[in-house]
Design a protein around this motif. Structure first.
Motif, short mmCIF file in Angstrom:
data_model
loop_
_atom_site.label_atom_id
_atom_site.label_comp_id
_atom_site.label_asym_id
_atom_site.label_seq_id
_atom_site.Cartn_x
_atom_site.Cartn_y
_atom_site.Cartn_z
N LYS A 43 1.02 -1.21 0.04
CA LYS A 43 -0.02 0.17 0.04
C LYS A 43 0.95 1.07 -0.13
O LYS A 43 1.94 1.30 0.30
CB LYS A 43 -0.75 -0.06 1.28
CG LYS A 43 -1.99 -1.00 1.24
CD LYS A 43 -3.17 -0.82 2.16
CE LYS A 43 -4.04 -2.06 2.31
NZ LYS A 43 -4.96 -1.82 3.29
N GLU A 44 0.21 2.43 -0.38
CA GLU A 44 0.88 3.67 -0.47
C GLU A 44 0.97 4.24 1.08
O GLU A 44 0.38 3.88 1.96
CB GLU A 44 0.44 4.70 -1.27
CG GLU A 44 0.13 4.40 -2.71
CD GLU A 44 -0.32 5.23 -3.61
OE1 GLU A 44 -0.25 5.43 -4.73
OE2 GLU A 44 -1.00 6.32 -2.88
N ARG A 45 2.23 4.92 1.28
CA ARG A 45 2.13 5.71 2.49
C ARG A 45 1.02 6.55 2.86
O ARG A 45 0.87 7.29 1.99
CB ARG A 45 3.40 6.30 2.47
CG ARG A 45 4.17 6.92 3.94
CD ARG A 45 5.33 7.41 3.95
NE ARG A 45 6.37 6.15 3.71
CZ ARG A 45 7.59 6.25 4.01
NH1 ARG A 45 8.24 7.38 4.32
NH2 ARG A 45 8.48 5.32 3.79
N GLU A 46 0.69 6.59 3.99
CA GLU A 46 -0.65 7.08 4.48
C GLU A 46 -0.51 7.88 5.47
O GLU A 46 0.26 7.76 6.57
CB GLU A 46 -1.83 6.02 4.87
CG GLU A 46 -2.97 6.72 5.29
CD GLU A 46 -3.79 5.65 6.10
OE1 GLU A 46 -5.19 5.80 6.08
OE2 GLU A 46 -3.39 4.62 6.45
N GLY A 47 -0.91 9.34 5.29
CA GLY A 47 -0.75 10.25 6.42
C GLY A 47 -1.93 10.00 7.65
O GLY A 47 -2.86 9.73 7.30
N VAL A 48 -1.28 9.70 8.83
CA VAL A 48 -2.17 9.31 9.98
C VAL A 48 -2.61 10.65 10.88
O VAL A 48 -3.53 10.75 11.06
CB VAL A 48 -1.53 8.21 10.77
CG1 VAL A 48 -2.42 8.02 11.86
CG2 VAL A 48 -1.05 7.09 10.14
N SER A 49 -1.54 11.35 11.11
CA SER A 49 -1.97 12.49 12.06
C SER A 49 -0.76 13.28 11.78
O SER A 49 0.24 13.09 11.42
CB SER A 49 -1.85 11.99 13.43
OG SER A 49 -2.02 13.13 14.32
N CYS A 50 -0.83 14.70 12.06
CA CYS A 50 -0.05 15.58 11.95
C CYS A 50 -0.26 16.64 13.13
O CYS A 50 -1.30 17.13 13.91
CB CYS A 50 0.23 16.21 10.68
SG CYS A 50 -1.29 17.16 9.91
N PHE A 51 0.62 17.59 13.37
CA PHE A 51 0.79 18.45 14.44
C PHE A 51 1.67 19.74 13.92
O PHE A 51 2.74 19.54 13.64
CB PHE A 51 1.05 17.89 15.72
CG PHE A 51 1.57 18.76 16.66
CD1 PHE A 51 2.97 19.33 17.08
CD2 PHE A 51 0.46 19.45 17.62
CE1 PHE A 51 3.13 20.28 18.04
CE2 PHE A 51 0.69 20.39 18.68
CZ PHE A 51 2.17 20.58 18.89
N GLY A 52 1.13 20.95 14.18
CA GLY A 52 2.03 22.00 14.10
C GLY A 52 2.20 22.81 15.30
O GLY A 52 1.27 23.30 16.12
N SER A 53 3.43 23.23 15.70
CA SER A 53 3.69 23.94 16.90
C SER A 53 3.42 25.26 16.84
O SER A 53 3.03 25.74 17.83
CB SER A 53 5.26 23.82 17.10
OG SER A 53 5.88 24.70 15.99
N THR A 54 3.11 25.82 15.72
CA THR A 54 2.68 27.55 15.75
C THR A 54 1.29 27.64 16.33
O THR A 54 1.25 28.71 17.07
CB THR A 54 2.86 27.89 14.17
OG1 THR A 54 4.48 27.74 13.88
CG2 THR A 54 2.57 29.35 14.17
N ASP A 55 0.39 26.79 15.76
CA ASP A 55 -0.95 26.99 16.02
C ASP A 55 -1.49 25.69 17.40
O ASP A 55 -2.58 26.06 17.54
CB ASP A 55 -1.88 27.35 14.88
CG ASP A 55 -1.69 26.10 14.02
OD1 ASP A 55 -2.44 26.25 13.07
OD2 ASP A 55 -1.29 25.06 14.30
N GLY A 56 -0.71 24.83 17.17
CA GLY A 56 -1.04 23.56 18.11
C GLY A 56 -2.15 22.80 17.48
O GLY A 56 -2.69 21.83 17.92
N LYS A 57 -2.60 23.00 16.19
CA LYS A 57 -3.79 22.42 15.70
C LYS A 57 -3.11 21.05 15.35
O LYS A 57 -2.05 20.66 14.94
CB LYS A 57 -4.09 22.96 14.41
CG LYS A 57 -4.93 24.38 14.65
CD LYS A 57 -5.45 24.71 13.49
CE LYS A 57 -6.20 26.21 13.66
NZ LYS A 57 -6.96 26.76 12.40
N THR A 58 -4.05 20.04 15.36
CA THR A 58 -3.76 18.49 15.12
C THR A 58 -4.80 17.93 13.89
O THR A 58 -5.80 18.58 13.79
CB THR A 58 -4.08 17.76 16.22
OG1 THR A 58 -5.41 17.70 16.84
CG2 THR A 58 -2.96 17.95 17.43
N TYR A 59 -4.35 17.09 13.17
CA TYR A 59 -5.35 16.49 12.33
C TYR A 59 -5.08 15.04 12.26
O TYR A 59 -4.12 14.14 12.72
CB TYR A 59 -4.70 16.94 10.96
CG TYR A 59 -5.22 16.29 9.78
CD1 TYR A 59 -4.63 14.78 9.38
CD2 TYR A 59 -6.66 16.29 9.34
CE1 TYR A 59 -5.16 14.16 8.23
CE2 TYR A 59 -7.13 15.48 8.36
CZ TYR A 59 -6.47 14.50 7.94
OH TYR A 59 -6.92 13.69 6.99
#
Length: 122
Positions: A43-59
């Motif tokens: 399978k292809e590489r899949e984005g599971v979660s991410c986080f940005g330190s600038t605004d603290g938003k998560t996905y």
């Protein structure tokens, strides 16, 4: 030199939990984006979660919402992925990646760890 080292993978039964760690070094831990990706065989590489330190938003990708939690400990230069209620379909090699802007596209990230295997048995 930027280094990312994942740990915490292993074999767990369905319904179990694991916490992955991504220890980072060689860059300023003030402004960054960290992504967790996974790749299952064939399978292809899949984005599971991410986080940005600038605004603290998560996905979180839909398949892990409510089960996985991304967090960071700046004092330890470490980002975590807490994985609960694991399912066999979560089985994959999990990678952390470092970039400037959070997102789920692998090409957005400049640095990658070596990966850690997560295997969930049914």
């Amino acid at each position: 030199e930027v280094q990312l080292v994942e740990s915490g993978g292993g074999l767990v039964q369905a319904g179990g939990s694991l916490r992955l760690s991504c220890a980072a070094s060689g860059f300023s831990f003030d402004e960054y984006a960290i992504g967790w990706f996974r790749q299952a065989p064939g399978k292809e590489r899949e984005g599971v979660s991410c986080f940005g330190s600038t605004d603290g938003k998560t996905y979180y990708t839909d398949s892990v919402k409510g089960r996985f939690t991304i967090s960071s400990d700046n004092a330890k230069n470490t980002v975590y992925l807490q994985m609960n209620s694991l399912k066999p379909e979560d089985t994959a090699v999990y990678y952390c990646a470092l970039g400037d802007i959070p997102g789920t596209t692998a090409s957005m990230y400049d640095y990658w760890g070596q990966g850690t295997q997560v295997t969930v048995s049914s």
